[in-house]
Design a protein around this motif. Structure first.
Motif, short mmCIF file in Angstrom:
data_model
loop_
_atom_site.label_atom_id
_atom_site.label_comp_id
_atom_site.label_asym_id
_atom_site.label_seq_id
_atom_site.Cartn_x
_atom_site.Cartn_y
_atom_site.Cartn_z
N THR A 37 -0.10 6.12 0.21
CA THR A 37 -0.73 4.66 0.11
C THR A 37 -0.85 4.54 -1.28
O THR A 37 -0.55 5.27 -2.47
N PHE A 40 -5.05 -0.73 -4.66
CA PHE A 40 -5.17 -2.21 -5.28
C PHE A 40 -6.22 -2.03 -6.53
O PHE A 40 -7.53 -1.52 -6.05
N GLY A 46 -4.45 -6.78 -3.60
CA GLY A 46 -4.31 -6.34 -2.12
C GLY A 46 -3.88 -7.71 -1.34
O GLY A 46 -2.63 -7.70 -0.68
N ARG A 49 -0.39 -9.08 -2.43
CA ARG A 49 0.75 -8.20 -1.90
C ARG A 49 1.06 -8.14 -0.55
O ARG A 49 1.94 -8.51 -0.07
N PHE A 50 -0.15 -8.26 0.31
CA PHE A 50 0.10 -8.46 1.73
C PHE A 50 0.62 -10.13 1.89
O PHE A 50 1.72 -10.14 2.81
N ILE A 58 2.21 -1.14 -1.28
CA ILE A 58 1.11 -1.17 -0.15
C ILE A 58 0.87 0.28 0.26
O ILE A 58 -0.13 0.81 0.34
#
Ligand code: PLP
Length: 396
Positions: A37, A40, A46, A49-50, A58
């Motif tokens: 992993t 972030f 985070g 990025r998602f 990620i």
């Protein structure tokens, strides 16, 4: 491929494409990002990025920096927009077929296929209603006859194992394009150094990277390259959700292996040519299948389509099954092993090994006679390979 890389030749790309140096430390060898992993620096980062509005890592099933270098390097070598790496060649094949096909679609395949690909097609037919048929693809007429209104994909291996029969990729891709059908090529036997199907008009190329791409027999892996939109779609569907991803250490081994692809392939080809010529003069050998022999039935196509004739040879022993077993038990330098593309010479006897579960008549129809031997010629001194074959053949 980056703009500046477009001018480079294949050997330069094999070494430099996808990686310059580590941005933080300057490390010239590719770092192994052995992490599952990525932290972030803020919740916003985070979230971005998602949401896909910010690039960055990620979780390693969705992307990993070491693996990304391997994907980019193979894409550059195959002249493709983008690539995806997998934990095996079969993970690559299944991600492509599951990603491109749905119930009611038809896939037209070359007559010879790797056994597990054939198994996967049967699973897709029985469980998910995807139809398939096999076609010799030896001319436009046979292809036209085999195409169906619901054909979505043409799937080709060339050369076909173990008889090394070839399929004309320019002919197939032209006919497929005219009908909006995607062409997928399993390029495992050639590597991008010897054959680049995308330059011949095909859409997607995949490899068992276990073979020539890795080259050293120490990793099982797969890779797919093709247009960015299709690769993006596969990345977010069959790669992410089925999850047959490549481990960072394996990606490191593959990148290391690729750096010597050109010199290895040149040597595989020159060694195989000499071995094929030696075998074709041997009194205990009935027939030699090698695209680099002028007597090979598709020598002209091989010369046009491939930049070398490869490292795999098949040959038939006149003494049949028993001679095959005797010879196989005598080899010393050549290793009795399945697989191909290693620096070591590998030898196998399909009738007693890889194809032994197939009934003899079906084997014959596939061109696999009882005395057929398949040799993946390595990069040792060719005189040592020939000496080993000579002493083993003398007892066959
Ligand atoms: C032509 C071809 N395609 C695909 C595969 C499957 O690759 P893997 O063994 O890496 O899953 C193989 C394996 O031998 C192969 O020879």
């Amino acid at each position: 491929m980056k703009e500046k890389e477009k001018k480079y030749g294949l050997n330069t790309l094999a070494i430099h494409a996808g990686y310059d140096k580590d941005k933080e430390t300057g490390a010239l060898a590719l770092p192994i990002y052995q992490t599952s992993t990525f932290a972030f620096s803020s919740v916003e980062e985070g979230a971005n990025r998602f949401a896909g509005v910010e690039s960055g890592y990620i979780y390693s099933r969705l992307g990993n920096p070491t693996v990304a270098v391997f994907e980019e390097k193979v894409a550059a070598l195959e002249k493709a927009d983008a690539g995806l790496a997998f934990s095996s060649g079969m993970a690559a094949v299944s991600a492509v077929l599951l990603g491109l096909l749905r119930t009611g679609d038809h896939i037209l395949c070359s007559k010879g296929l790797y056994g597990c690909t054939f198994g996967l097609l049967n699973l897709l037919k029985d469980r998910f209603g995807v139809e398939y048929s096999l076609c010799r693809m030896d001319g436009e007429a046979s292809l036209l006859e085999a195409l169906q209104p619901n054909t979505k994909v043409i799937y080709v291996e060339t050369p076909i194992n173990p008889t090394l029969e070839l399929v004309d990729l320019s002919m197939i891709s032209k006919m497929a394009k005219e009908r909006g059908i995607l062409t997928v090529v399993d390029n495992t036997f050639m590597s991008p150094y010897l054959q680049r199907p995308i330059e011949l008009g095909c859409d997607i190329v995949l490899h068992s990277a276990t073979k020539y791409i890795g080259g050293h027999g120490d990793v099982v892996a797969g890779v797919v390259v093709g247009p960015k939109d299709i690769m993006d779609n596969l990345r977010l569907t069959t790669q992410k959700d089925i999850g047959g991803i490549l481990a960072p250490f394996d990606a490191y081994l593959l990148v290391r292996g690729l750096k010597t692809l050109g010199v290895r392939m040149d040597r595989h080809c020159s060694n195989a040519q000499e071995v094929a010529e030696y075998l074709s003069k041997h009194s205990k050998v009935n027939k030699v299948y090698y695209p680099g022999l002028p007597s090979f039935s598709q020598y002209d196509l091989a010369t046009r389509q491939m930049e070398g004739y490869g490292g795999v040879i098949s040959f038939e022993l006149s003494g049949g099954f028993d001679a095959g077993v005797r010879m196989m038990n005598q080899v010393q330098l050549c290793k009795r092993a399945v697989s191909l593309g290693d620096v070591d010479t590998l030898i196998q006897h399909p009738a007693s090994m890889t194809h032994s579960v197939i009934p003899i008549d079906e084997r014959k129809a596939m061109g696999i006679t009882e005395g057929l031997i398949r040799l993946s010629v390595g990069i040792e001194d060719v005189s040592d390979i020939i000496d080993d074959l000579e002493q083993a053949l003398s007892k066959a």
